[in-house]
Scaffold this motif. Sequence first.
Motif, PDB file in Angstrom:
ATOM      1  N   LYS A  29       0.831  -1.220   0.000  1.00  0.00           N
ATOM      2  CA  LYS A  29       0.000   0.000   0.000  1.00  0.00           C
ATOM      3  C   LYS A  29       0.861   1.263   0.000  1.00  0.00           C
ATOM      4  O   LYS A  29       0.594   2.203  -0.744  1.00  0.00           O
ATOM      5  CB  LYS A  29      -0.917  -0.006   1.237  1.00  0.00           C
ATOM      6  CG  LYS A  29      -1.860  -1.192   1.257  1.00  0.00           C
ATOM      7  CD  LYS A  29      -2.590  -1.332   2.557  1.00  0.00           C
ATOM      8  CE  LYS A  29      -1.741  -1.749   3.734  1.00  0.00           C
ATOM      9  NZ  LYS A  29      -1.113  -3.072   3.624  1.00  0.00           N
ATOM     10  N   THR A  30       1.903   1.270   0.836  1.00  0.00           N
ATOM     11  CA  THR A  30       2.758   2.459   0.908  1.00  0.00           C
ATOM     12  C   THR A  30       3.494   2.635  -0.418  1.00  0.00           C
ATOM     13  O   THR A  30       3.642   3.764  -0.910  1.00  0.00           O
ATOM     14  CB  THR A  30       3.754   2.315   2.087  1.00  0.00           C
ATOM     15  OG1 THR A  30       2.984   2.066   3.263  1.00  0.00           O
ATOM     16  CG2 THR A  30       4.581   3.556   2.288  1.00  0.00           C
ATOM     17  N   SER A  31       3.896   1.520  -1.024  1.00  0.00           N
ATOM     18  CA  SER A  31       4.573   1.593  -2.319  1.00  0.00           C
ATOM     19  C   SER A  31       3.599   2.081  -3.393  1.00  0.00           C
ATOM     20  O   SER A  31       3.960   2.864  -4.273  1.00  0.00           O
ATOM     21  CB  SER A  31       5.117   0.221  -2.724  1.00  0.00           C
ATOM     22  OG  SER A  31       5.901  -0.309  -1.691  1.00  0.00           O
ATOM     23  N   SER A  68       3.572   0.103   8.217  1.00  0.00           N
ATOM     24  CA  SER A  68       2.757   1.263   8.597  1.00  0.00           C
ATOM     25  C   SER A  68       2.169   1.020   9.976  1.00  0.00           C
ATOM     26  O   SER A  68       1.647  -0.062  10.259  1.00  0.00           O
ATOM     27  CB  SER A  68       1.617   1.467   7.598  1.00  0.00           C
ATOM     28  OG  SER A  68       2.120   1.628   6.296  1.00  0.00           O
ATOM     29  N   GLU A 270       5.893  -1.264  -7.431  1.00  0.00           N
ATOM     30  CA  GLU A 270       7.324  -0.983  -7.527  1.00  0.00           C
ATOM     31  C   GLU A 270       7.728  -0.615  -8.942  1.00  0.00           C
ATOM     32  O   GLU A 270       8.570   0.236  -9.155  1.00  0.00           O
ATOM     33  CB  GLU A 270       8.136  -2.192  -7.056  1.00  0.00           C
ATOM     34  CG  GLU A 270       8.167  -2.263  -5.561  1.00  0.00           C
ATOM     35  CD  GLU A 270       9.465  -2.773  -4.997  1.00  0.00           C
ATOM     36  OE1 GLU A 270      10.148  -3.555  -5.687  1.00  0.00           O
ATOM     37  OE2 GLU A 270       9.770  -2.401  -3.855  1.00  0.00           O
TER      38      GLU A 270
END
Length: 686
Positions: A29-31, A68, A270
């Motif tokens: 999710k953060t990526s 996270s 990515e």
Amino acid sequence: MPDTARSTSSSHPHPPRVAALIGPYSSGKTSLLESLLCATGRIHRKGTIRDHNTVGDNNPQSRTREMSTELTCVQTSYLGEEWHFIDCPGSVDFAQDAREAAMICDVAIVVIDCDPGRVMTVAPILKFLDRNRIPHLVFINKTDHAGIRLRDNIDALQSISERPLVLREIPIREADGNDETITGFVDIVSERAYQYLEGQPSKLITMPSNLKSREGEAREGLLETLADFDDNLLEQILEDQTPAPDTIYDNLQQDLAKDLIVPVFFGSAEQDHGIVRLLKSLRHEAPSSDVCAHRLGIDPDDSQTVLQVFKTVHLSHAGRFCFARVLSGQVKNGDVFGGDKVSGLCSVIADKHEKLERGVTGAIVGLPRTEHLRTGTLIGTDGLMDNLWPDPLPPLYETGLEVTKPGDDVKLTEALRHLCEQDRSLGFGHHESTGQLILSGQGDIHLQCALAQLRDHYHLEIATTPVLTGYQETIRRLSSARGRYKKQTGGHGQFGDAAIELRPQGRGDGFEFSEHIVGGAIPRQYISAVEKGVRDGLRSGSLGFPVVDVAVKLVDGSFHAVDSSDQAFQMAGRIAITEALKVAGPVLLEPVDHCTISIPSDFTSKAQRLVSTRRGQILGFNAKDGWQGWDEIEVQMPTSETADMVTELRSLTQGTGFFTRRYSHMQELTGKQADMVVSQHAIDGK
Ligand SMILES: Nc1nc2c(ncn2[C@@H]2O[C@H](COP(=O)(O)OP(=O)(O)OP(=O)(O)O)[C@@H](O)[C@H]2O)c(=O)[nH]1
């Protein structure tokens, strides 16, 4: 960049919309947020999890743990429209934050790993979204590996989703050694094919001929699902007509807004694969904030300005700081919500707050120094409103706390109050019977992060202690004893003499005191002193624990006209009960919880084994109501076994299992286990 969706763009740009990135731990999710921010021009260079320089996960705990631990809200714009993305923690320990964010979003992007073996981990999230009718789509991430089998993921996902999945694209594959890699995709609405390019937008290519029949099949599946909710479309299909693309897009948009379907996309955060495709779909199909407003129970055309608070933090420079979504009207400095006057209104871009003149309908705003607002508050300029906000997750894991510096107790209570406001699934309080200060939450990491905040933000030195079990004791036999207290030290002496009978009571019947004194053997004014002494003596029985479920009858005694006193009869009562307990067959009692364990049915037998290894007793199991494919096991289990059960339950159920518990009753504990408890208690007491 090629437009992979409709080329027509709306002449009225949407007001700000909110998409929450939600999904299991480490699914990307953060990526994905990083990739979305780069694609929309908010950032020009992507950070990576490895280099600890992503926009999300920018707090020390997230960086250290590479996961996270709290929400990150970031505002960006795409083709002239404002978007607020919220990166939610994936770990089950921080599920509360993800749920609060999902409640206020227009669409949840459920990010999952491309691994059919891990699909089950998303089940609780899908259940939450389904139950709260939150529109959601799925992004299958990490499709950059060779040998990816999307079909298996989708089948596994469909088995746990209550809504039908709608495949929006199919992969183009190329041989890579013995395996194949995904090198592009075919959009099955526009029927256009795209090839991924390294570091550049995907290129429009001719559809590979070998994919035509697969694409036709997928498109047929999509249309059939949409036709289930639209009779006109069904008619067109039955008459073999080809529906116009706009009809399909309109259906996709409406069905998503009503949470009837779950569109499925895939790609690689990515490698930036599938990102523009996702953004275009969000742009055209994600509902406006009025759908969210209705879902939360308000009319978006209300004449007043309405805010829904979904996150509260305590900041050194801004006091209690609330994150709120504007559901109707516009918020500006000077507006009053309940007892709070807005001042210092700001936008929220990760950890940066920028002054904002007004927050329009749909936007996420930051409200510093609030007094009365809290997570879950729905409030208009006319005052508080009724709210459909879900209850916090019940506590699943506990630890005992102690301050190491004398005098820090008050500071600790205040700090814990702050932490529990920030995260509604944390709790604290003194244990009813042991008096121990307990911090409770969702798991070990959850509590460790809370402790780190106590240390780093509140500068408190805290020691954790094992959670004490509220053991008690009772008796098995009748007994009797006499307590004589006599002191003659010159002048006034002390004299009290009380004879009692002790008998066991039924479990849960508590303590009973009666007297049968005849002939004034003990003057009436001393009887309550005897009772007090007996009660004192029952605080710690012959095994060292509070004694319960016994009846004491005062049957005889004697007194001295000068030396008798309340104090002397209290002592006599105490001596009598201590002696009587010794010969009454003391037995240890341990508290037992009633637990309801929820697990996907695949894990039911594992959970049953877990219950028996933890001395639990299964009362029954059933299909979980409203949770297709899940079971619920009703269990009675010693409290000492439930305190850390969640860790084992999660490891047996791919992180999906959870339970609720409540105190049920006290039950006898005998044998080796009882001996261990008693000897440990004696050591601790020394
Ligand atoms: N191969 C590959 N790895 C990825 C991709 N996206 C993310 N990762 C890796 O997966 C790991 C987890 O990525 P994150 O973006 O932190 O995942 P997350 O979902 O935000 O994690 P939590 O919020 O802690 O649940 C990192 O090591 C990433 O580099 C992808 O598209 N392909």
